[in-house]
Design a protein around this motif. Structure first.
Motif, short mmCIF file in Angstrom:
data_model
loop_
_atom_site.label_atom_id
_atom_site.label_comp_id
_atom_site.label_asym_id
_atom_site.label_seq_id
_atom_site.Cartn_x
_atom_site.Cartn_y
_atom_site.Cartn_z
N GLU A 30 0.84 -1.19 0.00
CA GLU A 30 0.00 0.00 0.00
C GLU A 30 0.88 1.25 0.00
O GLU A 30 2.07 1.18 0.31
CB GLU A 30 -0.91 0.03 1.24
CG GLU A 30 -1.95 -1.05 1.29
CD GLU A 30 -2.87 -0.89 2.50
OE1 GLU A 30 -2.70 0.09 3.26
OE2 GLU A 30 -3.75 -1.75 2.69
N ASP A 31 0.27 2.39 -0.32
CA ASP A 31 0.98 3.66 -0.16
C ASP A 31 1.36 3.82 1.31
O ASP A 31 0.56 3.53 2.21
CB ASP A 31 0.08 4.83 -0.56
CG ASP A 31 -0.19 4.89 -2.05
OD1 ASP A 31 0.40 4.10 -2.81
OD2 ASP A 31 -1.00 5.74 -2.46
N GLU A 32 2.57 4.33 1.55
CA GLU A 32 3.01 4.48 2.94
C GLU A 32 4.19 5.43 3.03
O GLU A 32 4.90 5.69 2.04
CB GLU A 32 3.40 3.13 3.54
CG GLU A 32 4.59 2.47 2.87
CD GLU A 32 4.89 1.05 3.35
OE1 GLU A 32 4.02 0.43 4.02
OE2 GLU A 32 5.99 0.54 3.03
N ILE A 50 11.25 6.97 3.95
CA ILE A 50 10.86 6.12 2.82
C ILE A 50 9.43 6.43 2.39
O ILE A 50 8.50 6.35 3.20
CB ILE A 50 10.97 4.62 3.19
CG1 ILE A 50 12.40 4.30 3.68
CG2 ILE A 50 10.60 3.75 2.00
CD1 ILE A 50 12.54 2.90 4.24
N TRP A 51 9.26 6.78 1.12
CA TRP A 51 7.94 7.00 0.54
C TRP A 51 7.65 5.89 -0.47
O TRP A 51 8.50 5.56 -1.30
CB TRP A 51 7.88 8.33 -0.18
CG TRP A 51 7.95 9.54 0.69
CD1 TRP A 51 6.89 10.28 1.16
CD2 TRP A 51 9.14 10.20 1.18
NE1 TRP A 51 7.35 11.34 1.92
CE2 TRP A 51 8.72 11.31 1.95
CE3 TRP A 51 10.51 9.94 1.05
CZ2 TRP A 51 9.62 12.17 2.56
CZ3 TRP A 51 11.41 10.78 1.68
CH2 TRP A 51 10.97 11.88 2.43
N THR A 52 6.46 5.33 -0.40
CA THR A 52 6.04 4.30 -1.35
C THR A 52 4.72 4.71 -1.98
O THR A 52 3.77 5.03 -1.27
CB THR A 52 5.86 2.94 -0.66
OG1 THR A 52 7.10 2.52 -0.09
CG2 THR A 52 5.39 1.88 -1.65
N GLU A 53 4.67 4.69 -3.31
CA GLU A 53 3.43 4.88 -4.06
C GLU A 53 3.21 3.61 -4.88
O GLU A 53 4.13 3.14 -5.56
CB GLU A 53 3.52 6.09 -4.98
CG GLU A 53 3.70 7.41 -4.25
CD GLU A 53 3.83 8.58 -5.20
OE1 GLU A 53 3.58 8.39 -6.43
OE2 GLU A 53 4.19 9.68 -4.75
N ASN A 245 3.03 6.56 8.23
CA ASN A 245 1.72 6.97 7.73
C ASN A 245 1.29 5.93 6.71
O ASN A 245 1.78 5.90 5.58
CB ASN A 245 1.79 8.36 7.11
CG ASN A 245 0.42 8.85 6.66
OD1 ASN A 245 -0.60 8.19 6.87
ND2 ASN A 245 0.38 10.02 6.05
N ARG A 246 0.41 5.07 7.15
CA ARG A 246 -0.16 4.02 6.30
C ARG A 246 -1.60 3.82 6.75
O ARG A 246 -1.87 3.70 7.95
CB ARG A 246 0.64 2.72 6.42
CG ARG A 246 0.08 1.57 5.60
CD ARG A 246 0.95 0.34 5.72
NE ARG A 246 0.27 -0.86 5.24
CZ ARG A 246 0.74 -1.65 4.27
NH1 ARG A 246 1.90 -1.38 3.69
NH2 ARG A 246 0.07 -2.73 3.91
N ASP A 247 -2.52 3.80 5.82
CA ASP A 247 -3.94 3.81 6.14
C ASP A 247 -4.33 2.76 7.18
O ASP A 247 -4.13 1.55 6.95
CB ASP A 247 -4.75 3.59 4.86
CG ASP A 247 -6.24 3.76 5.07
OD1 ASP A 247 -6.61 4.65 5.87
OD2 ASP A 247 -7.01 3.02 4.45
N LYS A 248 -4.80 3.22 8.33
CA LYS A 248 -5.34 2.40 9.42
C LYS A 248 -4.31 1.47 10.05
O LYS A 248 -4.68 0.56 10.81
CB LYS A 248 -6.54 1.57 8.92
CG LYS A 248 -7.70 2.41 8.43
CD LYS A 248 -8.85 1.53 7.94
CE LYS A 248 -9.99 2.40 7.41
NZ LYS A 248 -11.11 1.57 6.90
N TRP A 249 -3.02 1.66 9.78
CA TRP A 249 -2.02 0.74 10.35
C TRP A 249 -1.50 1.22 11.69
O TRP A 249 -1.28 2.42 11.89
CB TRP A 249 -0.82 0.58 9.41
CG TRP A 249 0.16 -0.45 9.92
CD1 TRP A 249 0.07 -1.81 9.77
CD2 TRP A 249 1.35 -0.22 10.68
NE1 TRP A 249 1.13 -2.44 10.37
CE2 TRP A 249 1.93 -1.48 10.95
CE3 TRP A 249 1.99 0.93 11.16
CZ2 TRP A 249 3.12 -1.63 11.67
CZ3 TRP A 249 3.16 0.79 11.90
CH2 TRP A 249 3.72 -0.48 12.14
N LYS A 250 -1.32 0.28 12.58
CA LYS A 250 -0.61 0.51 13.83
C LYS A 250 0.16 -0.76 14.16
O LYS A 250 -0.21 -1.86 13.72
CB LYS A 250 -1.57 0.86 14.96
CG LYS A 250 -2.58 -0.22 15.30
CD LYS A 250 -3.49 0.22 16.43
CE LYS A 250 -4.50 -0.89 16.79
NZ LYS A 250 -5.36 -0.49 17.93
#
Length: 258
Positions: A30-32, A50-53, A245-250
């Protein structure tokens, strides 16, 4: 060209496989955004961002590495970029950005036939500064290797990864045990999977990294690296996740259900 390579424990396989033979875990791409700090004892050496698209298959990733500006004895500022299909990680194009004599320079590494070709350019003017080529075998660049370790996490494999370090391809042994681990992260206990490995050469290009290394990843579908420990020429270095920063991740706590 100045020798340097990304200092990542997650970067960087007894049996060598092509990417099509890699067994799958439940890694979900995922994007992160991930940010790590590197520590030598209590000294903060600097950060790795680190940026991932991604669309779930094709990946565009960018790494930014900066040393702590308060440390007079080290000055490191590099950017790294790569794009690839997550199921085709070998021989991906790799870019390194750095400042040389006051100008921003990019070195583009590409596999062409049986050779690796490195073209160094002035970013602003596009002027070609240098071209170097060398015969080589297939390789994983540092960014592709980062995602390869996440794909192989927990599969029980022992492999030898051909890693690109400047114009050389070096073999790095990595183990992916299937056993579960638990690590302390902040005030919580986190479910994790471990990887371990050995660098059988003195990697001056990787800041003197040599010998054993261990890394712990989140034991969930995100497979996010949490902590890592490296032996270097100056002693043990710890790298730890500090922001994300990753959607809903902890981070998956031990009490959480998968």
């Amino acid at each position: 060209m100045k020798k340097f390579f990304l200092i990542l424990p997650f970067a960087v396989l007894f049996i060598y496989f092509g990417a099509s033979a890699v067994p799958q875990n439940n890694f979900k791409l995922e994007d992160e955004y991930l940010e790590y700090h590197a520590f030598w004892g209590f000294i903060n050496l600097g950060s790795i961002k680190i940026w991932t698209e991604t669309d779930g298959e094709y990946v565009k990733s960018r790494f930014l590495m900066d040393s702590n500006p308060w440390l007079f004895f080290i000055s490191i500022h590099y950017g790294f970029e790569s794009e690839f299909n997550i199921d085709s990680l070998l021989d991906a194009k790799f870019l390194i950005y750095e400042m040389i004599k006051g100008r921003k320079v990019v070195t583009i590494f590409e596999r062409m036939g049986d050779k690796i070709v490195a073209v160094q350019k002035d970013v602003q003017t596009g002027e070609v500064i240098n071209i170097v080529e060398k015969n080589t075998r297939s390789f994983y660049n540092g960014i592709a290797a980062f995602y390869l370790t996440r794909k192989l996490l927990g599969t029980g494999q022992k492999i030898t990864a051909p890693i690109l370090i400047q114009l050389d391809v070096k073999d790095v042994e990595i183990n992916f045990p299937s056993e579960n681990s638990t690590i302390k992260f902040g005030d919580s206990l986190i479910r994790a999977k471990k990887i371990s490995g050995f660098i059988p050469f003195v990697a001056e290009e990787i800041a003197g990294v040599t010998g054993d290394f261990i890394a712990y990843y989140s034991d969930d579908s995100a497979r996010i690296p949490i902590k890592a420990y490296f032996k270097t020429s100056v002693g043990s270095v710890r790298i730890e996740l500090v922001k994300w920063n990753r959607d809903k991740w902890k981070p998956p706590q031990v009490a959480d259900k998968k």
